[in-house]
Design a protein around this motif. Sequence first.
Motif, PDB file in Angstrom:
ATOM      1  N   MET A   7       5.024 -67.470 -11.510  1.00  0.00           N
ATOM      2  CA  MET A   7       6.281 -67.417 -10.527  1.00  0.00           C
ATOM      3  C   MET A   7       7.134 -66.155 -11.031  1.00  0.00           C
ATOM      4  N   MET A   8       7.977 -65.909 -10.157  1.00  0.00           N
ATOM      5  CA  MET A   8       8.856 -64.591 -10.283  1.00  0.00           C
ATOM      6  C   MET A   8      10.291 -65.393 -10.044  1.00  0.00           C
ATOM      7  N   LEU A   9      11.642 -65.010 -10.849  1.00  0.00           N
ATOM      8  CA  LEU A   9      12.637 -65.342 -10.614  1.00  0.00           C
ATOM      9  C   LEU A   9      13.371 -64.134  -9.814  1.00  0.00           C
ATOM     10  N   GLY A  10      14.183 -64.700  -8.939  1.00  0.00           N
ATOM     11  CA  GLY A  10      14.851 -63.662  -8.091  1.00  0.00           C
ATOM     12  C   GLY A  10      14.043 -63.278  -6.794  1.00  0.00           C
ATOM     13  N   GLU A  11      14.596 -62.400  -5.983  1.00  0.00           N
ATOM     14  CA  GLU A  11      14.052 -61.822  -4.939  1.00  0.00           C
ATOM     15  C   GLU A  11      13.687 -60.352  -5.160  1.00  0.00           C
ATOM     16  N   SER A  12      12.421 -60.118  -4.465  1.00  0.00           N
ATOM     17  CA  SER A  12      12.174 -58.682  -4.372  1.00  0.00           C
ATOM     18  C   SER A  12      12.786 -58.070  -3.390  1.00  0.00           C
ATOM     19  N   ARG A  13      12.928 -56.693  -3.518  1.00  0.00           N
ATOM     20  CA  ARG A  13      13.648 -55.865  -2.565  1.00  0.00           C
ATOM     21  C   ARG A  13      12.755 -55.939  -1.372  1.00  0.00           C
TER      22      ARG A  13
END
Length: 168
Positions: free
Chosen positions: A154-160
């Motif tokens: 999983m990834m934390l935060g939003e990708s641009r």
Amino acid sequence: MDINIRQAAPDELETVLIWRMETLREVFAPVDHLIDDAEWAAIEENTRAYYRQTMQSGEHIAYLALLDGMIVGCGGVCVHRELPSPDNLGGGCAYLMNIYTKARYRGHGVATALIRHMIEQAQAQGISKIYLETSFDAERLYRSMGFRDMDGYMMLGESRWRPEDIRR
């Protein structure tokens, strides 16, 4: 056609940097109009600093693919260690990245040769966990070489950028 893969020497940092920037510009071409010159300059300078440090330490190994003596592609491996686990007893990891071939040389086995070479080099160092991110365009190639989806990441935060906004 004779495909040769070789590790870039630390004194080839500027060559590796040129290839990295070409790779990024192609990947981000669909949204290039949203990236201004100052941001591209910052990316280039930060990448130069990254290569300066990691190519010397061995944390990043840059490879150049040559076809009949001319550079036509590139790739890189970020090498790191994680805690040993049942599926990675030694803890060594190799993250393959920036696998790129100039458009006119695609379909000649350049990317396949790069990937095979990077895998062999990582395995020669005792690294068994080898992974990468893929684009839709490259997914079939990676699967044919034995890569499979990784569950549980999983990834934390939003990708641009959304994946569909760019070509990776």
